[in-house]
Design a protein around this motif. Structure first.
Motif, PDB file in Angstrom:
ATOM      1  N   ALA A   3      39.727  12.232 -10.665  1.00 60.28           N
ATOM      2  CA  ALA A   3      39.295  10.884 -11.030  1.00 60.28           C
ATOM      3  C   ALA A   3      40.408   9.901 -10.683  1.00 60.28           C
ATOM      4  O   ALA A   3      41.593  10.258 -10.702  1.00 60.28           O
ATOM      5  N   PRO A   4      40.063   8.652 -10.378  1.00 61.75           N
ATOM      6  CA  PRO A   4      41.080   7.668 -10.017  1.00 61.75           C
ATOM      7  C   PRO A   4      42.158   7.512 -11.087  1.00 61.75           C
ATOM      8  O   PRO A   4      43.350   7.431 -10.770  1.00 61.75           O
ATOM      9  N   LEU A   5      41.756   7.515 -12.354  1.00 63.40           N
ATOM     10  CA  LEU A   5      42.736   7.351 -13.427  1.00 63.40           C
ATOM     11  C   LEU A   5      43.733   8.506 -13.436  1.00 63.40           C
ATOM     12  O   LEU A   5      44.936   8.282 -13.625  1.00 63.40           O
ATOM     13  N   ASP A   6      43.262   9.722 -13.225  1.00 66.04           N
ATOM     14  CA  ASP A   6      44.163  10.882 -13.211  1.00 66.04           C
ATOM     15  C   ASP A   6      45.184  10.768 -12.089  1.00 66.04           C
ATOM     16  O   ASP A   6      46.358  11.102 -12.267  1.00 66.04           O
ATOM     17  N   LYS A   7      44.733  10.310 -10.908  1.00 57.65           N
ATOM     18  CA  LYS A   7      45.663  10.135  -9.776  1.00 57.65           C
ATOM     19  C   LYS A   7      46.757   9.131 -10.123  1.00 57.65           C
ATOM     20  O   LYS A   7      47.932   9.337  -9.825  1.00 57.65           O
ATOM     21  N   GLN A  36      50.240  -2.684 -17.290  1.00 51.33           N
ATOM     22  CA  GLN A  36      49.060  -2.292 -18.058  1.00 51.33           C
ATOM     23  C   GLN A  36      48.063  -1.658 -17.105  1.00 51.33           C
ATOM     24  O   GLN A  36      47.748  -2.217 -16.063  1.00 51.33           O
ATOM     25  N   VAL A  37      47.577  -0.483 -17.461  1.00 50.37           N
ATOM     26  CA  VAL A  37      46.588   0.243 -16.672  1.00 50.37           C
ATOM     27  C   VAL A  37      45.325   0.339 -17.512  1.00 50.37           C
ATOM     28  O   VAL A  37      45.380   0.759 -18.669  1.00 50.37           O
ATOM     29  N   THR A  38      44.203  -0.064 -16.930  1.00 47.41           N
ATOM     30  CA  THR A  38      42.932  -0.041 -17.645  1.00 47.41           C
ATOM     31  C   THR A  38      41.908   0.712 -16.820  1.00 47.41           C
ATOM     32  O   THR A  38      41.825   0.518 -15.606  1.00 47.41           O
ATOM     33  N   GLU A  39      41.117   1.558 -17.491  1.00 50.54           N
ATOM     34  CA  GLU A  39      40.002   2.209 -16.823  1.00 50.54           C
ATOM     35  C   GLU A  39      38.731   1.454 -17.198  1.00 50.54           C
ATOM     36  O   GLU A  39      38.370   1.368 -18.371  1.00 50.54           O
ATOM     37  N   ALA A  40      38.066   0.871 -16.201  1.00 54.07           N
ATOM     38  CA  ALA A  40      36.830   0.132 -16.436  1.00 54.07           C
ATOM     39  C   ALA A  40      35.682   1.095 -16.740  1.00 54.07           C
ATOM     40  O   ALA A  40      35.799   2.305 -16.516  1.00 54.07           O
ATOM     41  N   ASP A  41      34.583   0.551 -17.243  1.00 51.31           N
ATOM     42  CA  ASP A  41      33.424   1.379 -17.606  1.00 51.31           C
ATOM     43  C   ASP A  41      32.879   2.174 -16.426  1.00 51.31           C
ATOM     44  O   ASP A  41      32.360   3.271 -16.591  1.00 51.31           O
ATOM     45  N   ASP A  42      33.005   1.609 -15.218  1.00 54.60           N
ATOM     46  CA  ASP A  42      32.470   2.304 -14.036  1.00 54.60           C
ATOM     47  C   ASP A  42      33.467   3.275 -13.422  1.00 54.60           C
ATOM     48  O   ASP A  42      33.216   3.848 -12.375  1.00 54.60           O
TER      49      ASP A  42
END
Length: 150
Positions: A3-7, A36-42
């Motif tokens: 997932a992008p967040l994991d990378k 600040q890192v945010t994961e959006a709903d999509d």
């Protein structure tokens, strides 16, 4: 496929949770602890550095990532045809088309006669410009408004 967040989180230093779908980390651009890192709903990843206000592209470059790594993989997007690359020959042709368009419009503006052959060439040029350089028409409209207002 990760997932992008994991990378992103795997490449950042001093990562701490900061709320639901939010993390704080050391900014790879200026080494301050203000990213600040945010994961959006999509599933896409958003960055905001409160210290240096670096754009996402610069943060990605410092992490060894590309902007596309911030978005989840969507196979449906792979089927969308991309716009053809502009070769040097096509760029040259578009420049000539632009000049032809200006000349033709200028002749029409001055009520000069324009042959059918010239109109056909201008139509071909305009169609090519509309496909590859749509902003040309915005510029032409702006120039026309300036000429009319004088």
């Amino acid at each position: 496929m990760a997932a992008p967040l994991d990378k992103v989180l795997a490449r950042l230093d001093r990562v701490k949770p900061a709320g639901k779908s939010r993390w704080r980390a050391q900014c790879p651009v200026h080494d301050g602890h203000s990213l600040q890192v945010t994961e959006a709903d999509d599933g896409k990843v958003l960055f905001k550095c409160w210290g240096c206000d670096a754009p996402a592209a610069e943060i990605c470059r410092a992490l060894g990532l590309e902007l596309r790594d911030l978005f989840p993989y969507d196979p449906a997007l792979r089927s969308i045809p991309s716009r053809p690359r502009l070769t040097a020959e096509l760029r040259e042709q578009l420049a000539l088309d632009r000049w032809l368009g200006h000349i033709c419009l200028y002749d029409l503006f001055l009520d000069r006669p324009v042959s059918d052959r010239d109109l056909d060439c201008a139509a071909t040029a305009f169609n090519r410009l509309r496909r590859y350089r749509p902003h040309f028409f915005d510029e032409a409209a702006r120039v026309h408004r300036l000429e009319v207002s004088r």
